[in-house]
Design an enzyme around this catalytic site. Structure first.
Site, PDB file in Angstrom:
ATOM      1  CG  HIS A  64       8.985  -8.683  44.360  1.00 41.89           C
ATOM      2  ND1 HIS A  64       8.936 -10.059  44.508  1.00 41.89           N
ATOM      3  CD2 HIS A  64       9.540  -8.472  43.144  1.00 41.89           C
ATOM      4  CE1 HIS A  64       9.444 -10.640  43.439  1.00 41.89           C
ATOM      5  NE2 HIS A  64       9.820  -9.694  42.575  1.00 41.89           N
TER       6      HIS A  64
ATOM      7  CG  ASP B  85       9.626  -7.572  38.686  1.00 43.98           C
ATOM      8  OD1 ASP B  85       9.976  -8.026  39.793  1.00 43.98           O
ATOM      9  OD2 ASP B  85       9.309  -8.297  37.721  1.00 43.98           O
TER      10      ASP B  85
ATOM     11  CG  HIS C 187       6.090 -11.380  40.854  1.00 40.37           C
ATOM     12  ND1 HIS C 187       6.071 -10.039  40.538  1.00 40.37           N
ATOM     13  CD2 HIS C 187       7.380 -11.760  40.688  1.00 40.37           C
ATOM     14  CE1 HIS C 187       7.280  -9.638  40.197  1.00 40.37           C
ATOM     15  NE2 HIS C 187       8.102 -10.658  40.292  1.00 40.37           N
TER      16      HIS C 187
ATOM     17  NE  ARG D  32      12.311  -9.770  35.589  1.00 42.03           N
ATOM     18  CZ  ARG D  32      12.611  -9.224  36.770  1.00 42.03           C
ATOM     19  NH1 ARG D  32      12.278  -9.849  37.884  1.00 42.03           N
ATOM     20  NH2 ARG D  32      13.260  -8.088  36.845  1.00 42.03           N
TER      21      ARG D  32
HETATM   22  C1  SIN Z   1      10.838 -12.509  39.733  1.00 41.74           C
HETATM   23  O1  SIN Z   1      10.680 -11.844  38.712  1.00 41.74           O
HETATM   24  O2  SIN Z   1      10.698 -12.007  40.843  1.00 41.74           O
HETATM   25  C2  SIN Z   1      11.145 -13.988  39.587  1.00 41.74           C
HETATM   26  C3  SIN Z   1       9.898 -14.772  39.498  1.00 41.74           C
HETATM   27  C4  SIN Z   1      10.148 -16.249  39.403  1.00 41.74           C
HETATM   28  O3  SIN Z   1      11.312 -16.680  39.305  1.00 41.74           O
HETATM   29  O4  SIN Z   1       9.181 -17.002  39.398  1.00 41.74           O
END
Ligand code: SIN
Length: 290
Positions: free
Chosen positions: A117, A119, A265, A280
């Site tokens: 996906h 974000d 990612h 994040r």
């Molecule tokens: C995400 O932002 O989707 C999480 C990525 C991760 O935990 O590596």
């Protein structure tokens, strides 16, 4: 591979290597990702450092900064150099409204982002990028890697005939798709919007295949069967072409900054029963044009 695929790949792999005055840059693969060293993100960056970080970001799309000891304020200050910060949706019950905790334990084995996906693609003005800072990695010292894929090259390696079809359509992105029929958490403002299926990067003008399985619901110009079949095929481009992706192996105190416009990612959950923790911060982008 077909000649158009090889040509697209060669346009990326034969780019001349760049020299930087303030940073050391080690590409992770020829097509995506770079480890960046020589910079301490807990301090204010010089104008030259910042300009070089921005240049490396546009060239490599995913930047890995290791051995950074950062406070939440350092993390937010660095992110703020790239745009306004995006509040977390739904707002966290406590703590900073701009900081999303990414936390997995054996007891709470919920893994954010365990599927390909980008974000925020259902937002009218989708996210420019995200910065994830991990302070705890699974105890054995491995596992919990994140995969990143180059969606410029994903588009450029498609056949010319398919690219010209995709260039003329849009796609609806819907924040409910990710919940797969389950009720979203309280306070989640469900985003929904329509973007060109192929967007142009606002800073480089390079085209991007802009659909992902977590958010893209349909292509309104096609019948429902056609839309489903084409979207499923496009969602499989990344898993079917490993050359599009790199794999980041986390060490404690690593910050990774990725471009949500041209990168998908996937967080890997291969470390049960161990724990992983980070925070994040996401950055606002503008509307995307075809
Ligand atoms: C995400 O932002 O989707 C999480 C990525 C991760 O935990 O590596």
């Amino acid at each position: 591979m077909e000649s158009y695929e090889l040509e697209a790949l060669a346009r990326v792999t034969t780019r001349p290597a760049k020299e930087y005055r303030t940073l050391e840059v080690a590409p992770l693969t020829p097509v995506i990702g770079a480890e960046v060293s020589g910079v301490d993100l807990s301090r204010e960056l010089s104008e030259e450092q910042l300009a070089e970080v921005k240049e490396v970001f546009l060239d490599h799309h995913v930047l890995v900064f290791r051995d950074q000891v950062l406070t939440q304020e350092d993390h937010k200050r660095f992110a703020g150099h790239f745009g306004e910060l995006r509040p977390v949706n739904p707002p966290p019950p406590e703590g900073d409204p701009y900081v999303l905790e990414i936390s997995t334990t054996a007891e709470a084995a919920n893994v954010a982002g365990n599927g390909w996906h980008a974000d925020g693609t259902a937002d009218v003005e989708p996210s420019l990028g995200s910065m994830l800072y991990l302070t705890r990695v699974p105890e054995p010292g491995s596992g919990g890697d994140t995969l990143f894929a180059n969606m410029h090259l994903a588009y450029e390696m498609l056949s010319p005939a398919l690219r010209s079809l995709l260039d003329g359509v849009t796609a609806v992105h819907d924040g409910l798709v990710a919940f797969q029929g389950q009720t979203p958490p309280p306070g989640y403002v469900v985003p929904k919007s329509e973007h060109p299926l192929v967007v142009r990067h606002p800073e480089t003008d390079r085209r991007i295949l802009y659909v992902n399985r977590a958010y893209t619901a349909r292509i309104p110009q096609l019948s429902s069967d056609e839309s489903r079949a084409l979207l499923d095929m496009l969602f499989d481009v990344v898993p079917n072409r490993p050359l599009l992706s790199c794999r980041v192996r986390w060490t404690p105190n690593t910050l990774v900054f990725w471009d949500n416009r041209c990168v998908q990612h996937h967080a890997t959950y291969d470390y049960y029963p161990y724990s992983r923790y980070g925070q994040r911060v996401a950055i606002n982008g503008g509307p995307l044009k075809g």
